[in-house]
Design a protein around this motif. Structure first.
Motif, mmCIF file in Angstrom:
data_model
loop_
_atom_site.group_PDB
_atom_site.id
_atom_site.type_symbol
_atom_site.label_atom_id
_atom_site.label_comp_id
_atom_site.label_asym_id
_atom_site.label_seq_id
_atom_site.Cartn_x
_atom_site.Cartn_y
_atom_site.Cartn_z
ATOM 1 N N THR A 21 0.810 -1.212 0.000
ATOM 2 C CA THR A 21 0.000 0.000 0.000
ATOM 3 C C THR A 21 0.850 1.271 0.000
ATOM 4 N N ARG A 22 2.085 1.194 0.528
ATOM 5 C CA ARG A 22 2.990 2.343 0.533
ATOM 6 C C ARG A 22 4.344 1.915 -0.041
ATOM 7 N N PRO A 23 4.421 1.747 -1.352
ATOM 8 C CA PRO A 23 5.660 1.240 -1.956
ATOM 9 C C PRO A 23 6.766 2.300 -1.950
ATOM 10 N N ARG A 24 7.974 1.830 -2.216
ATOM 11 C CA ARG A 24 9.119 2.742 -2.336
ATOM 12 C C ARG A 24 8.860 3.688 -3.506
ATOM 13 N N ARG A 25 9.099 5.001 -3.275
ATOM 14 C CA ARG A 25 8.658 5.983 -4.272
ATOM 15 C C ARG A 25 9.540 7.216 -4.233
ATOM 16 N N LEU A 26 9.804 7.760 -5.406
ATOM 17 C CA LEU A 26 10.500 9.038 -5.532
ATOM 18 C C LEU A 26 9.753 9.889 -6.544
ATOM 19 N N LEU A 27 9.339 11.069 -6.091
ATOM 20 C CA LEU A 27 8.651 12.022 -6.955
ATOM 21 C C LEU A 27 9.560 13.215 -7.168
ATOM 22 N N VAL A 28 9.822 13.541 -8.430
ATOM 23 C CA VAL A 28 10.675 14.668 -8.800
ATOM 24 C C VAL A 28 9.808 15.666 -9.543
ATOM 25 N N GLY A 29 9.657 16.855 -8.999
ATOM 26 C CA GLY A 29 8.780 17.823 -9.623
ATOM 27 C C GLY A 29 9.029 19.230 -9.119
ATOM 28 N N PRO A 30 8.057 20.122 -9.315
ATOM 29 C CA PRO A 30 8.257 21.538 -8.954
ATOM 30 C C PRO A 30 8.398 21.774 -7.465
ATOM 31 N N GLU A 31 7.880 20.893 -6.628
ATOM 32 C CA GLU A 31 7.986 21.088 -5.187
ATOM 33 C C GLU A 31 9.313 20.609 -4.628
ATOM 34 N N GLY A 32 10.013 19.748 -5.349
ATOM 35 C CA GLY A 32 11.283 19.237 -4.880
ATOM 36 C C GLY A 32 11.373 17.740 -5.072
ATOM 37 N N LEU A 33 12.080 17.091 -4.173
ATOM 38 C CA LEU A 33 12.232 15.640 -4.172
ATOM 39 C C LEU A 33 11.430 15.078 -3.009
ATOM 40 N N THR A 34 10.468 14.223 -3.317
ATOM 41 C CA THR A 34 9.667 13.568 -2.295
ATOM 42 C C THR A 34 10.020 12.092 -2.303
ATOM 43 N N ALA A 35 10.629 11.628 -1.239
ATOM 44 C CA ALA A 35 11.112 10.250 -1.170
ATOM 45 C C ALA A 35 10.400 9.505 -0.056
ATOM 46 N N ARG A 36 10.114 8.231 -0.334
ATOM 47 C CA ARG A 36 9.489 7.370 0.672
ATOM 48 C C ARG A 36 10.051 5.964 0.531
ATOM 49 N N GLU A 37 10.564 5.454 1.632
ATOM 50 C CA GLU A 37 10.980 4.059 1.649
ATOM 51 C C GLU A 37 9.752 3.167 1.754
ATOM 52 N N ALA A 38 9.897 1.898 1.365
ATOM 53 C CA ALA A 38 8.767 0.978 1.377
ATOM 54 C C ALA A 38 8.198 0.846 2.782
ATOM 55 N N GLY A 39 6.900 1.101 2.907
ATOM 56 C CA GLY A 39 6.220 0.993 4.179
ATOM 57 C C GLY A 39 6.395 2.174 5.102
ATOM 58 N N GLY A 40 7.157 3.165 4.682
ATOM 59 C CA GLY A 40 7.418 4.310 5.547
ATOM 60 C C GLY A 40 6.603 5.525 5.167
ATOM 61 N N THR A 41 6.966 6.651 5.731
ATOM 62 C CA THR A 41 6.324 7.922 5.426
ATOM 63 C C THR A 41 7.254 8.745 4.532
ATOM 64 N N GLY A 42 6.681 9.606 3.747
ATOM 65 C CA GLY A 42 7.456 10.383 2.792
ATOM 66 C C GLY A 42 8.145 11.582 3.423
ATOM 67 N N THR A 43 9.259 11.966 2.825
ATOM 68 C CA THR A 43 10.002 13.162 3.218
ATOM 69 C C THR A 43 10.104 14.079 2.021
ATOM 70 N N VAL A 44 9.737 15.341 2.208
ATOM 71 C CA VAL A 44 9.784 16.327 1.136
ATOM 72 C C VAL A 44 11.043 17.168 1.297
ATOM 73 N N PHE A 45 11.915 17.112 0.290
ATOM 74 C CA PHE A 45 13.071 17.997 0.227
ATOM 75 C C PHE A 45 12.715 19.093 -0.786
ATOM 76 N N ASP A 46 12.196 20.217 -0.280
ATOM 77 C CA ASP A 46 11.741 21.275 -1.173
ATOM 78 C C ASP A 46 12.945 22.021 -1.751
ATOM 79 N N TRP A 47 12.784 22.521 -2.976
ATOM 80 C CA TRP A 47 13.889 23.170 -3.677
ATOM 81 C C TRP A 47 14.451 24.371 -2.919
ATOM 82 N N PRO A 48 13.635 25.237 -2.305
ATOM 83 C CA PRO A 48 14.239 26.358 -1.560
ATOM 84 C C PRO A 48 15.137 25.912 -0.410
ATOM 85 N N GLY A 49 14.933 24.713 0.117
ATOM 86 C CA GLY A 49 15.760 24.227 1.209
ATOM 87 C C GLY A 49 16.968 23.431 0.767
#
Length: 360
Positions: free
Chosen positions: A258-286
């Motif tokens: 239900t919460r697979p390993r995922r990386l989203l690359v887009g205008p908000e930054g890098l959103t990474a989530r390990e399998a089964g975990g919660t996501g972390t947003v690394f926003d571009w301004p930071g």
């Protein structure tokens, strides 16, 4: 300190003279010793009575013992000391707060001891933990008034260009935009956001775990109800333990499904989530810079986020390099397409922040 030293000196002198008839010549070494203590106390008291002051404005940096205009400052920034426990568990030392450090222009010196590790060229101004204002106000002031003099990038960071030119803090003033494949440095318009999700096998593992858990559970229930072992004795003895292990495996497999390993690359930054975990947003301004390097432990590529000074993400930092906090995002070989597919998307959306630096 001064009062106690003088009082102790007088008391010892009176006791020796009055009680034991010791002459002043014999007391001379003791009197000199306590006099040195008293002088040291006076010097310390004089320094303590000068309150610490730190002002950063359009003119420069003012301290309680020195004033430097921006023309006299080569670089200023935060340095995070290594140490502490990022996990912050019970009994662990907390992650230390950064220090404010300054590199003066050549031939400029401060009336304080320089840091020997930097050949006397760098000065530590203050531990930010001792300031009465939040770290964000300090970094905002340095960024606003210091401009390109603010240390934002690690030493030796190379821009992702064929020429191999060194990317410095002055590049922060360049037009934003991803560096194109030709390496000209002109901004290009990023494409659509890219999502990389590793879903392979998660549903199958959940199904296999659920079937096994139900099978062992039914065996145990049937044995408790009828008293007859439906399978040979040794296998029946292991059925309860196997059932517990299977249910644990099934729960973990369900989270990975239900919460697979995922990386989203887009205008908000890098959103990474390990399998089964919660996501972390690394926003571009930071993000000050993004690099890709391999870990010495497993030799697999990872995107590395170099945080802007004073920026704190929801994930614990991975390590400190050149006084800057570094975060490992996600292992690229575990994503569809691997580094060959993910790195171009990160480079495209990083808007000039992408670079290269070997990980130590």
């Amino acid at each position: 300190m001064v009062g106690w030293a003088l009082a102790l000196e007088a008391a010892c002198g009176l006791w020796l003279v009055a009680g034991h008839g010791v002459g002043l010549r014999a007391l001379a070494p003791f009197l000199c010793f306590f006099a040195l203590i008293g002088l040291g106390g006076l010097r310390y008291l004089r320094e303590v009575r000068k309150p610490f002051r730190l002002e950063i404005d359009a003119w420069g940096v003012r301290l309680h013992d020195a004033e430097l205009s921006w023309a006299q400052i080569e670089q200023i920034g935060l340095e995070y000391p290594p140490g502490g426990s990022p996990e912050g568990g019970p009994g662990d030392d907390p992650v230390p707060e950064p220090r404010l450090v300054l590199w003066p222009a050549p031939a400029v010196e401060l009336p304080r001891a320089a840091d020997r590790a930097y050949g006397g060229r760098r000065y530590t101004l203050v531990d930010t933990a001792d300031l009465d204002q939040p770290l964000s106000r300090l970094t905002d002031a340095i960024r606003r008034f210091g401009g390109s003099r603010m240390k934002r990038l690690p030493a030796g960071l190379m821009a992702d260009r064929p020429s191999g030119t060194t990317r410095t803090a002055a590049d922060a003033d360049a037009p934003t935009g991803a560096i194109d494949a030709a390496g000209s440095g002109h901004p290009v318009r990023p494409g659509l956001p890219r999502e990389f999700t590793a879903t392979g096998g998660n549903a199958t593992r959940f199904t296999v775990g659920l079937v096994a858990a139900l099978t062992f559970t039914l065996l145990v229930v049937d044995y408790l109800r009828s008293g007859d072992a439906p399978v040979p004795g040794p296998f029946m003895a292991l059925a309860p333990l196997a059932g517990l292990v299977s249910w644990g495996y099934t729960g973990r497999a369900y989270l990975h499904w239900t919460r697979p390993r995922r990386l989203l690359v887009g205008p908000e930054g890098l959103t990474a989530r390990e399998a089964g975990g919660t996501g972390t947003v690394f926003d571009w301004p930071g993000i000050a810079a993004v690099t890709v390097a391999t870990r010495p432990a497993d030799e697999h590529p990872w995107p590395l986020v170099w945080a802007e000074p004073g920026r704190v993400f929801t994930r614990d930092r991975s390590y400190v390099h050149d006084g800057q906090e570094v975060y490992r995002v996600i292992r690229l070989d575990r994503l569809p397409g691997g580094a060959e597919t993910v790195v171009p998307a990160v480079r495209e959306w990083s808007t000039g922040r992408f670079g290269w630096l070997p990980e130590k």
